[in-house]
Motif scaffolding. Structure first.
Motif, mmCIF file in Angstrom:
data_model
loop_
_atom_site.group_PDB
_atom_site.id
_atom_site.type_symbol
_atom_site.label_atom_id
_atom_site.label_comp_id
_atom_site.label_asym_id
_atom_site.label_seq_id
_atom_site.Cartn_x
_atom_site.Cartn_y
_atom_site.Cartn_z
ATOM 1 N N ALA A 152 0.781 -1.311 0.039
ATOM 2 C CA ALA A 152 -0.069 0.008 0.163
ATOM 3 C C ALA A 152 0.835 1.116 0.196
ATOM 4 O O ALA A 152 2.007 1.030 0.251
ATOM 5 N N THR A 153 0.361 2.327 -0.557
ATOM 6 C CA THR A 153 1.237 3.562 -0.652
ATOM 7 C C THR A 153 0.392 4.529 -0.049
ATOM 8 O O THR A 153 -0.897 4.654 0.291
ATOM 9 N N VAL A 200 1.568 -2.503 6.553
ATOM 10 C CA VAL A 200 0.453 -3.372 6.278
ATOM 11 C C VAL A 200 0.743 -4.140 7.564
ATOM 12 O O VAL A 200 1.911 -4.757 7.566
ATOM 13 N N VAL A 201 -0.157 -4.243 8.321
ATOM 14 C CA VAL A 201 -0.127 -5.372 9.568
ATOM 15 C C VAL A 201 -1.251 -6.564 9.506
ATOM 16 O O VAL A 201 -2.384 -6.184 9.306
ATOM 17 N N LEU A 202 -0.921 -7.906 9.499
ATOM 18 C CA LEU A 202 -1.637 -8.844 8.968
ATOM 19 C C LEU A 202 -1.594 -9.602 10.706
ATOM 20 O O LEU A 202 -0.852 -10.058 11.072
ATOM 21 N N ALA A 292 -1.459 2.644 9.569
ATOM 22 C CA ALA A 292 -1.206 1.353 8.773
ATOM 23 C C ALA A 292 -2.505 1.017 8.409
ATOM 24 O O ALA A 292 -3.609 1.469 9.032
ATOM 25 N N ILE A 293 -2.662 0.107 7.673
ATOM 26 C CA ILE A 293 -3.601 -0.831 7.291
ATOM 27 C C ILE A 293 -3.515 -2.224 7.979
ATOM 28 O O ILE A 293 -2.534 -2.869 7.969
ATOM 29 N N HIS A 321 -5.069 3.375 9.769
ATOM 30 C CA HIS A 321 -5.493 4.217 8.370
ATOM 31 C C HIS A 321 -6.915 3.519 8.181
ATOM 32 O O HIS A 321 -7.703 4.168 7.657
ATOM 33 N N GLN A 322 -6.741 2.328 8.114
ATOM 34 C CA GLN A 322 -7.823 1.395 7.688
ATOM 35 C C GLN A 322 -7.832 0.055 8.268
ATOM 36 O O GLN A 322 -6.848 -0.621 8.484
ATOM 37 N N THR A 323 -9.017 -0.605 8.863
ATOM 38 C CA THR A 323 -9.170 -1.879 9.335
ATOM 39 C C THR A 323 -9.780 -2.888 8.250
ATOM 40 O O THR A 323 -10.936 -2.377 7.944
#
Length: 369
Positions: A152-153, A200-202, A292-293, A321-323
């Motif tokens: 993601a940017t 990005v966090v998973l 982060a996403i 930033h987004q979940t």
């Protein structure tokens, strides 16, 4: 190799023939161009093959709906193709002399083989539920997923010169250019923001209820983390386990083995609220989740207190930033997010998507991007 190429060419000629039967004007030279275009884009993925045909074979707006219908049947081996006479479930036949195409020569007097009906075993595997996959199929899915890139940017504060006269006026660059032209302003220069990677966090649920999907999702985590920057991976069960270092290896077998060995609560209980709370306290709120996403891969079947999960999701949602919540059960017919944990978390989720197959994870990559 030559036999395979001939079969592939015959298959796409057969697709063009079906379009002609449906009333779409397809000249012979367009069919040749289409085969060349398919050779250029490859045949492993549906979208490039679809758009190659759209660009080369379709010239009228009113033919697009017909093309879409026939292409869907063509790619999946649908009913339209099985209606044609066959002597084998694997071969598609068409009688000679139908519309100006000469079928490939064959021995015998029977109908002539044109192509494989079920063209893409890869496409079927992409859509197969992880719960029904064998270990060998999961390995193949892992190879398919390697073609994707999880990234993601975000806009950076750094500026660069714009070549499109777009963005903010750059007075310094304009002045420098003016000096080179003898003091005459020939063009106003502009600058625009650059982009930089967004973290990005998973967070992957590895509890007992996720056992049918956990290994397939772990393959996805490895593809996302291996060789990438700003991608973090965690396992959530009764505790939180960071897996980024273990999954960073490009050796798939070694990475998955190390990750599974590190997760002590694999296929155990589920404490999503406590797990996400631990992530918030140790990693997320201090900085990792900020901007982060955050992607949570879970069925939402939590044994803990729903109020705890709701509170921790609210904390996470405020800084991320987004979940995105990826639920493998969402693809089930008639599914509704009625489980206590899922219902508690849903108000703090920006995107609620499926995650039961390779195709759904490829769609997830698009959502993240």
């Amino acid at each position: 190799m030559a036999e395979r190429q001939t079969s592939t060419v015959s298959h796409f000629v057969g697709f063009a023939r079906r379009l002609r039967h449906a009333g779409v004007a397809v000249p012979v030279d367009n069919v040749v161009q289409y085969v060349r275009a398919v050779e250029a884009v490859g045949i492993d993925r549906r979208d490039p093959v679809y758009w190659a045909g759209r660009a080369v074979l379709i010239h009228r707006l009113e033919d697009i709906a017909t093309y879409d219908r026939i292409f869907d049947s063509f790619w999946s081996g649908g009913q339209e193709w099985s209606d044609l006479p066959t002597s084998s479930p694997d071969l598609l036949f068409e009688e000679e002399g139908t519309d100006g195409f000469d079928p490939p020569a064959t021995d015998g007097d029977g109908p002539r083989p044109l192509a494989l009906v079920s063209y893409s075993d890869v496409e079927q595997l992409r859509r197969k539920d992880f719960a029904a996959c064998t270990p060998e199929e999961l390995e193949q899915i892992s190879r398919l997923l390697r073609q994707t890139q999880v990234k993601a940017t975000q806009r950076s504060r750094r500026m660069r010169g714009s070549r499109r006269d777009h963005g903010r006026h750059d007075a310094r660059a304009t002045m420098r250019r003016t000096l080179r032209s003898g003091g005459e302003v020939l063009r106003l220069m502009h600058k625009e923001p650059t982009s930089r990677p967004r973290r990005v966090v998973l967070l992957c649920d590895v509890s007992g209820s996720m056992e049918p999907y956990a290994r397939g999702l772990l393959h996805f985590l490895h593809v996302a983390v291996a060789g990438r920057v700003r991608v973090e991976a965690f396992a959530v069960g009764t505790r939180l386990t960071r897996l980024t270092r273990q999954l960073s290896s490009r050796d798939t077998d070694a990475a998955l083995r190390q990750a599974i060995e590190r997760v002590l609560d694999w296929s155990g209980g589920t404490r999503l609220g406590e797990g996400i709370g631990s992530f918030n306290d140790r990693f997320g709120i201090p900085g990792m989740a900020r901007g982060a996403i955050v992607v949570i891969l879970s069925d939402g079947l939590d044994r803990g207190d729903p109020a705890v999960l709701a509170g921790e999701m609210a904390r996470l949602h405020r800084v991320a930033h987004q979940t995105i919540w990826v639920n493998p059960l969402k693809a089930s017919a008639g599914y509704e997010p009625l489980a206590r944990g899922m219902a508690a978390a849903l108000p703090y989720v920006d995107q609620f998507v499926e995650g039961h197959s390779a195709a759904s994870l490829e769609a997830l990559v698009g959502v993240i991007a």
